[in-house]
Enzyme design. Sequence first.
Site, PDB file in Angstrom:
ATOM      1  N   ASP A  33       1.008  -1.128  -0.052  1.00 21.41           N
ATOM      2  CA  ASP A  33      -0.046   0.034  -0.149  1.00 21.41           C
ATOM      3  C   ASP A  33       0.936   1.341  -0.014  1.00 21.41           C
ATOM      4  O   ASP A  33       1.843   1.481   0.978  1.00 21.41           O
ATOM      5  CB  ASP A  33      -0.823   0.044   1.353  1.00 21.41           C
ATOM      6  CG  ASP A  33      -1.875   0.976   0.957  1.00 21.41           C
ATOM      7  OD1 ASP A  33      -3.207   0.625   0.532  1.00 21.41           O
ATOM      8  OD2 ASP A  33      -1.683   2.218   1.484  1.00 21.41           O
ATOM      9  N   ASN A  93      -2.686  12.603  -3.451  1.00 21.85           N
ATOM     10  CA  ASN A  93      -3.665  13.151  -4.632  1.00 21.85           C
ATOM     11  C   ASN A  93      -3.842  14.615  -4.208  1.00 21.85           C
ATOM     12  O   ASN A  93      -4.179  15.327  -5.317  1.00 21.85           O
ATOM     13  CB  ASN A  93      -4.601  12.140  -4.517  1.00 21.85           C
ATOM     14  CG  ASN A  93      -4.502  11.136  -5.686  1.00 21.85           C
ATOM     15  OD1 ASN A  93      -3.503  11.272  -6.535  1.00 21.85           O
ATOM     16  ND2 ASN A  93      -5.383   9.978  -5.443  1.00 21.85           N
ATOM     17  N   ASP A 141      -1.879   9.360 -10.698  1.00 25.21           N
ATOM     18  CA  ASP A 141      -2.017   8.314 -11.618  1.00 25.21           C
ATOM     19  C   ASP A 141      -0.355   8.066 -12.127  1.00 25.21           C
ATOM     20  O   ASP A 141       0.120   6.994 -12.340  1.00 25.21           O
ATOM     21  CB  ASP A 141      -2.743   8.596 -13.006  1.00 25.21           C
ATOM     22  CG  ASP A 141      -3.973   8.611 -12.773  1.00 25.21           C
ATOM     23  OD1 ASP A 141      -4.995   9.156 -13.474  1.00 25.21           O
ATOM     24  OD2 ASP A 141      -4.339   8.005 -11.481  1.00 25.21           O
ATOM     25  N   GLU A 196      -4.594   2.416  -4.509  1.00 25.32           N
ATOM     26  CA  GLU A 196      -2.993   2.603  -4.523  1.00 25.32           C
ATOM     27  C   GLU A 196      -2.562   1.200  -3.607  1.00 25.32           C
ATOM     28  O   GLU A 196      -1.491   1.233  -3.118  1.00 25.32           O
ATOM     29  CB  GLU A 196      -2.861   3.629  -3.406  1.00 25.32           C
ATOM     30  CG  GLU A 196      -3.459   3.819  -2.048  1.00 25.32           C
ATOM     31  CD  GLU A 196      -4.616   3.784  -1.600  1.00 25.32           C
ATOM     32  OE1 GLU A 196      -5.211   4.317  -0.580  1.00 25.32           O
ATOM     33  OE2 GLU A 196      -5.519   3.940  -2.606  1.00 25.32           O
TER      34      GLU A 196
END
Length: 522
Positions: free
Chosen positions: A382, A390, A399, A426
């Site tokens: 993770d 983000n 991305d 993620e």
Amino acid sequence: MPIPIHDPHQTPGTLKRLPLRKAAALFIVAVCLCLSGLLYLQLEQTRRQDLANAQIASTNLTRAMAQQAEDTFLAADLVLTSLADWVEDDGYGAAQRPRLQKTFARRVQQLEQLHGMFLFDREGQWVITSFPDLPRGNGVADREYFRFHQQNASTVAHIGPAIRSRENGEWIIPISKRINDRAGNFQGVLMAGIKMAYFDRFFKSFSLDDNGIMFLGLKDGTLLARRPFDEGLIGSSLARGRIYQKLLPEAPAGTAMIKSVVDGVVRLYGYRQLAAYPLVVASASSRDTILKGWYERAFQSSVIVALVILGVGLFGWVFIHQVRDGERIEKNLRKAQRTLEQIATHDSLTGLANRRLFEQSLEIEFARGARQSSPVGLIMLDIDFFKRYNDAYGHVAGDHCLTQVAQVLKNCSQRKSDLAVRYGGEEFAVLLPDTDINGVLAIAGQIRRSVMDKRITHSGSPTGYLTVSLGCYSFIPSGNDSLEVFIQRADAALYQAKNAGRNRAAVLSLEEGVAELMRSDR
């Protein structure tokens, strides 16, 4: 010698056969396009109709919610107004307090939405409540509604953020009025507490899907009540959401299809701003639930049309291309099938395997491991603080970050049997057949260091750079093992790594009943 009329090397009938083939091909293509076009038009029409019906239902629901909220606060407002006039005219001295207390109690009994009524002096101390005994404590001078009335001379009712009552700890929404003396000076605050449970019961009276939500918020975006109820979200700000940022400034009511930044679910939102009070109500149903029936009809219609097109195509293949061109068509079909399989089993953003291929590979490796008594390892990975990433750099940069981490996983998965997977969002996974826990941990350490070596700037991370947390697990299948349990154990180790501070790997040890944590750089 007479000149021949025809070329002796030309096959008889070629001049006639070539136009016929073209005409047949055009006819078959036209039929297929017409069928596809009719199917598209029919499905698009029914999809729009289903969404239009859902918008009407959403509009009606938010109208009902707005009316209920307005009636609820209006009733409390009217009671406050009458009592405020009484207190301002007669005061709240010792002689008036017993009568006022009884009146407060009667008003609360008459309105089911009321938790209680309270009168505070200019210092924020309790003077009268609808309860038999006055609460003990330092008063409410620190409350938002009390400070508001201290600083604002307006006598209009004020609705504040939800709070826990200091009388019994119940969640309430305060609606309050300023009390002045005859000269207009601040003398105190009269407050009525609206039970949050009252709105919770009202919200539950409506039928929503599992992913549906309803909420009541202030005009500034402060969340007052929500279904499903989440105590941690009460009082949080929705001001950055699309409803408050873009939709409400354009229209006080409407509907919009919005993708949630919290869970990624696309929902049809209906929203409405109350005219009488600074409140906003909204409800949402997931798009998948709205279009569930449409998906089923679309699948059935598509199968029928696909079968018809397939029949027409087969006829054209036999009539036009014959046996000689059959091999070329078959080769093209195989290529298309491989492309579709690639699309169906791999993530479009990162190029890694998706969960479908991951689950298929797990079943194969479990069977092989059981036959050969060889271990199967798994790493669940993770990205640390990815939401902050983000929020700080935007989804495009997010991305790109995901693709960089995916490239690390590809580079660290050296064997053909190793499988790097984008598990969701993620979160990634690496399936390692024939690998014991030491091997799994070694690869996890290699992944963690490789991500750090990329030096991806991350202002939201304590290290200043992008890091990952990893959960490791390995075992020898017995033939009756659960895929879900296998994934859950690696996932449990991942959460142990995250809870221990992130940027590390955790190894789940079933023998000791704990997860062994390590930095993976030793």
